[in-house]
Design a protein around this motif. Structure first.
Motif, PDB file in Angstrom:
ATOM      1  N   LYS A 157       0.873  -1.230   0.052  1.00 10.64           N
ATOM      2  CA  LYS A 157      -0.051  -0.035   0.181  1.00 10.64           C
ATOM      3  C   LYS A 157       0.902   1.034   0.009  1.00 10.64           C
ATOM      4  N   LEU A 158       1.071   1.773  -1.191  1.00 10.14           N
ATOM      5  CA  LEU A 158       2.009   2.943  -1.503  1.00 10.14           C
ATOM      6  C   LEU A 158       1.198   4.217  -1.429  1.00 10.14           C
ATOM      7  N   SER A 159       1.930   5.296  -1.060  1.00 12.56           N
ATOM      8  CA  SER A 159       1.252   6.678  -1.173  1.00 12.56           C
ATOM      9  C   SER A 159       2.686   7.670  -1.466  1.00 12.56           C
ATOM     10  N   VAL A 160       2.323   8.728  -2.233  1.00  6.69           N
ATOM     11  CA  VAL A 160       3.328   9.700  -2.345  1.00  6.69           C
ATOM     12  C   VAL A 160       3.098  11.089  -1.904  1.00  6.69           C
ATOM     13  N   SER A 161       3.968  11.621  -1.341  1.00  2.03           N
ATOM     14  CA  SER A 161       3.840  13.120  -0.750  1.00  2.03           C
ATOM     15  C   SER A 161       4.917  13.900  -1.175  1.00  2.03           C
ATOM     16  N   MET A 190      10.306  13.406  -4.069  1.00  4.88           N
ATOM     17  CA  MET A 190       9.175  13.275  -3.337  1.00  4.88           C
ATOM     18  C   MET A 190       9.199  11.944  -2.321  1.00  4.88           C
ATOM     19  N   VAL A 191       8.441  11.618  -1.419  1.00  3.22           N
ATOM     20  CA  VAL A 191       8.415  10.619  -0.514  1.00  3.22           C
ATOM     21  C   VAL A 191       7.481   9.617  -1.033  1.00  3.22           C
ATOM     22  N   ILE A 192       7.871   8.270  -1.161  1.00  5.01           N
ATOM     23  CA  ILE A 192       7.004   7.300  -1.376  1.00  5.01           C
ATOM     24  C   ILE A 192       6.981   6.652  -0.306  1.00  5.01           C
ATOM     25  N   LYS A 193       5.743   6.280   0.589  1.00  3.18           N
ATOM     26  CA  LYS A 193       5.426   5.557   1.733  1.00  3.18           C
ATOM     27  C   LYS A 193       4.900   4.359   1.474  1.00  3.18           C
ATOM     28  N   ASN A 194       5.171   3.191   2.287  1.00  3.60           N
ATOM     29  CA  ASN A 194       4.706   1.903   2.102  1.00  3.60           C
ATOM     30  C   ASN A 194       4.276   1.533   3.555  1.00  3.60           C
ATOM     31  N   ASP A 195       2.842   1.443   3.528  1.00  2.00           N
ATOM     32  CA  ASP A 195       2.210   1.210   4.997  1.00  2.00           C
ATOM     33  C   ASP A 195       1.633   0.040   4.684  1.00  2.00           C
TER      34      ASP A 195
END
Length: 172
Positions: free
Chosen positions: A44-48, A65-70
């Motif tokens: 589950k990835l999001s980008v901010s 950017m920052v790619i976050k993996n929840d």
């Protein structure tokens, strides 16, 4: 030196200067874009905080950017595409030297920071030169997750993104 060597050296110096001008950081804003929100095994990835400093010329530009993996499943950033350039590269920076890599890890329950002075996306041979206030769309491709489209804000060349999140719940 022959003309080809001189051109190659000039291009390398131009790249170095552009990177020094456009350096790397993350933004405090959260504008998440989800991917892999379906099946159970996909990360589950999001980008901010996505942005691009205004390019100096049409030769190159950086994106951060920052790619976050929840999720408990790691992934890998394997490619980036955009209509702005046919040649987007994933670059890592080690010992103050930049080099192209085929992919970058997005750790489980972690994040991949693409920031000034560090790992980043590099646009080579721009089709036009975006200006401050423009938006550039990129598509991030991953080993396991579905592609994620991200809008990058074009910022001033000297823009320094925030590296910390405000504690009072507001964006500054």
């Amino acid at each position: 030196m022959n003309a080809r060597t001189t051109r190659t050296l000039a291009a390398a110096l131009s790249l170095t200067a552009a990177l020094a001008i456009s350096g790397c950081s993350s933004d405090g804003k959260d504008s998440p874009t989800g991917a892999g929100s379906g099946s159970g095994d996909k990360p589950k990835l999001s980008v901010s905080g996505g942005y691009m400093p205004e390019p100096v010329n049409e030769e190159m530009a950086g994106a951060f950017m920052v790619i976050k993996n929840d999720s408990k499943t790691a992934d890998r950033l394997t490619a980036v595409t955009s209509t702005l350039s046919d040649d987007l590269q994933i670059h890592e920076t080690k010992n103050q030297k930049m080099q192209q890599v085929q992919s970058m890890d997005v750790p489980a329950n972690g994040e991949l920071k693409l920031e000034r002075g560090g790992n980043h996306v590099m646009f080579m041979g721009l089709k036009n030169t975006p200006k401050v206030g423009d938006k550039v769309t990129v598509e991030l491709r991953f080993e396991k997750s579905d592609p994620v489209k991200v809008e990058l804000d074009v910022k001033e060349r000297t823009y320094k993104a925030r590296t910390s999140t405000p504690t009072d719940g507001t964006d500054h």
